[in-house]
Design an enzyme around this catalytic site. Structure first.
Site, short mmCIF file in Angstrom:
data_model
loop_
_atom_site.label_atom_id
_atom_site.label_comp_id
_atom_site.label_asym_id
_atom_site.label_seq_id
_atom_site.Cartn_x
_atom_site.Cartn_y
_atom_site.Cartn_z
N ASP A 1 -0.33 5.08 0.72
CA ASP A 1 -0.69 6.05 1.75
C ASP A 1 -0.62 5.45 3.15
O ASP A 1 -1.31 4.47 3.45
CB ASP A 1 -2.12 6.57 1.52
CG ASP A 1 -2.19 7.49 0.33
OD1 ASP A 1 -1.42 8.47 0.31
OD2 ASP A 1 -3.00 7.23 -0.55
N LYS B 1 -7.55 18.85 -6.05
CA LYS B 1 -6.79 18.29 -4.92
C LYS B 1 -5.66 17.39 -5.42
O LYS B 1 -4.55 17.39 -4.87
CB LYS B 1 -7.75 17.51 -4.00
CG LYS B 1 -7.09 16.81 -2.83
CD LYS B 1 -6.85 15.35 -3.15
CE LYS B 1 -5.81 14.74 -2.24
NZ LYS B 1 -5.48 13.36 -2.64
N ASP C 1 0.87 -1.17 0.00
CA ASP C 1 0.00 0.00 0.00
C ASP C 1 0.91 1.23 0.00
O ASP C 1 2.09 1.14 0.38
CB ASP C 1 -0.88 -0.04 1.26
CG ASP C 1 -1.64 1.25 1.47
OD1 ASP C 1 -2.28 1.71 0.50
OD2 ASP C 1 -1.59 1.81 2.58
N THR D 1 -5.60 2.84 -3.18
CA THR D 1 -6.86 3.47 -3.59
C THR D 1 -6.62 4.92 -4.01
O THR D 1 -7.53 5.61 -4.43
CB THR D 1 -7.92 3.45 -2.46
OG1 THR D 1 -7.42 4.23 -1.39
CG2 THR D 1 -8.22 2.06 -1.99
C1 XBP Z 1 -5.70 5.81 0.78
C2 XBP Z 1 -6.86 6.59 0.39
C3 XBP Z 1 -6.71 7.71 -0.55
C4 XBP Z 1 -5.91 8.88 -0.05
C5 XBP Z 1 -6.12 10.07 -0.93
O1 XBP Z 1 -6.12 4.52 1.19
O2 XBP Z 1 -7.96 6.29 0.80
O3 XBP Z 1 -7.99 8.16 -0.84
O4 XBP Z 1 -6.33 9.21 1.27
O5 XBP Z 1 -5.83 9.80 -2.26
P1 XBP Z 1 -5.14 3.26 1.06
P2 XBP Z 1 -6.86 10.18 -3.45
O6 XBP Z 1 -3.85 3.66 1.72
O7 XBP Z 1 -5.85 2.19 1.83
O8 XBP Z 1 -4.96 2.91 -0.38
O9 XBP Z 1 -7.39 11.54 -3.15
O10 XBP Z 1 -6.03 10.13 -4.69
O11 XBP Z 1 -7.95 9.15 -3.41
MG MG Z 2 -3.01 3.03 3.48
#
Ligand code: XBP
Ligand code: MG
Length: 246
Positions: free
Chosen positions: A9, A80, A7, A118
């Site tokens: 983020d 954003k 993953d 995601t």
């Molecule tokens: C990460 C997310 C993303 C980020 C923002 O989840 O949910 O939506 O917060 O990115 P994970 P975007 O780490 O479980 O993949 O604005 O590009 O969606």
């Molecule tokens: Mg994450």
């Protein structure tokens, strides 16, 4: 072990509090909207994965009607995404300590590296290129390429199909309940490296939980090791391989 799926983020990078959250707020400001997401409330907002869905759900809770949301949420999210790419270029997002060590070790042993996020490709590629230059990810699946975001397993099953490997030879590194649930539904074992936002998530189905990747001279805390890996606080190839012996 053939492959490890990461993953992004909260896992490879500390991107939420000082990256995405700031980008959402700057987009709101540019659109002349009064919304500002505090560090604290963003933890709850994060439980909705995908930035556009997060905005949409928030606007709905603020009483914005459906037609207005259908117009605003995609436009806000586009802006954003562009702002987030700028923040990445400005160096506002950091790789988590120990992540690069693990990636380099896996690559040196010819383990395929992959990403299932995601997040949106618009900033993900800029981030991987800038912060993890020299690391080759064989497959990168982003939120825009799947129908359903985590906790749905689609991002992970899509990665498996693209690599051509199966769940028995692939491990996952995640940071959150939603990511863990998605990987588990895809039949994949996960090591979870929690951060400030995810430390209190329900991670009871994780094979291993640490509070970081750890370095040999600065090991992470092992919070749970139900798989019995014997991990001493440094997430490495041997530890991830042990997750596959289930
Ligand atoms: C990460 C997310 C993303 C980020 C923002 O989840 O949910 O939506 O917060 O990115 P994970 P975007 O780490 O479980 O993949 O604005 O590009 O969606
Ligand atoms: Mg994450």
């Amino acid at each position: 072990m053939e492959a490890v799926i990461f993953d992004v983020d909260g896992t490879l990078v500390d991107s939420e509090r000082d990256g995405h959250r700031v980008a959402f707020n700057l987009a709101f400001e540019e659109f002349g909207l009064p919304y500002r997401w505090s560090i604290e409330e963003y933890g709850d907002l994060l439980r909705t994965t995908g930035g556009q869905r997060r905005i949409d759900r928030y606007l709905a809770a603020e009483g914005v009607d459906e037609a207005e949301r259908a117009r605003l949420a995609p436009a806000l999210h586009r802006r954003k995404t562009a702002i987030m790419s700028e923040l990445v270029e400005e160096g506002r997002v950091d790789v988590r300590p120990g992540a690069r060590r693990l990636l380099d070790e896996l690559a040196s042993e010819d383990v395929v590296l992959a990403v299932a996020t995601t997040g949106s490709r618009g900033w993900v590629e800029a981030l991987l290129e800038r912060l993890l230059r020299g690391v080759t990810f064989g497959v990168v699946v982003c939120g825009d390429e799947v129908e359903a975001r985590k906790p749905d397993p689609e991002a992970f099953t899509t990665v498996l199909a693209k690599i051509g490997t199966d769940a028995w030879t692939t491990a996952v590194v995640e940071d959150s309940h939603e990511g863990l649930a998605a990987a588990t539904s895809a039949g994949l074992p996960s090591a979870v490296v929690v951060n400030g936002y995810t430390r209190d998530h329900d991670l009871s189905i994780a094979a291993l939980v640490l509070d970081g990747f750890g370095e040999p001279d600065a090991p992470a805390e092992v919070l749970a090791d139900p798989a019995g890996t014997g991990c001493r606080g440094v997430l490495d190839l041997a530890t991830l391989a042990a997750l596959l012996r289930r």
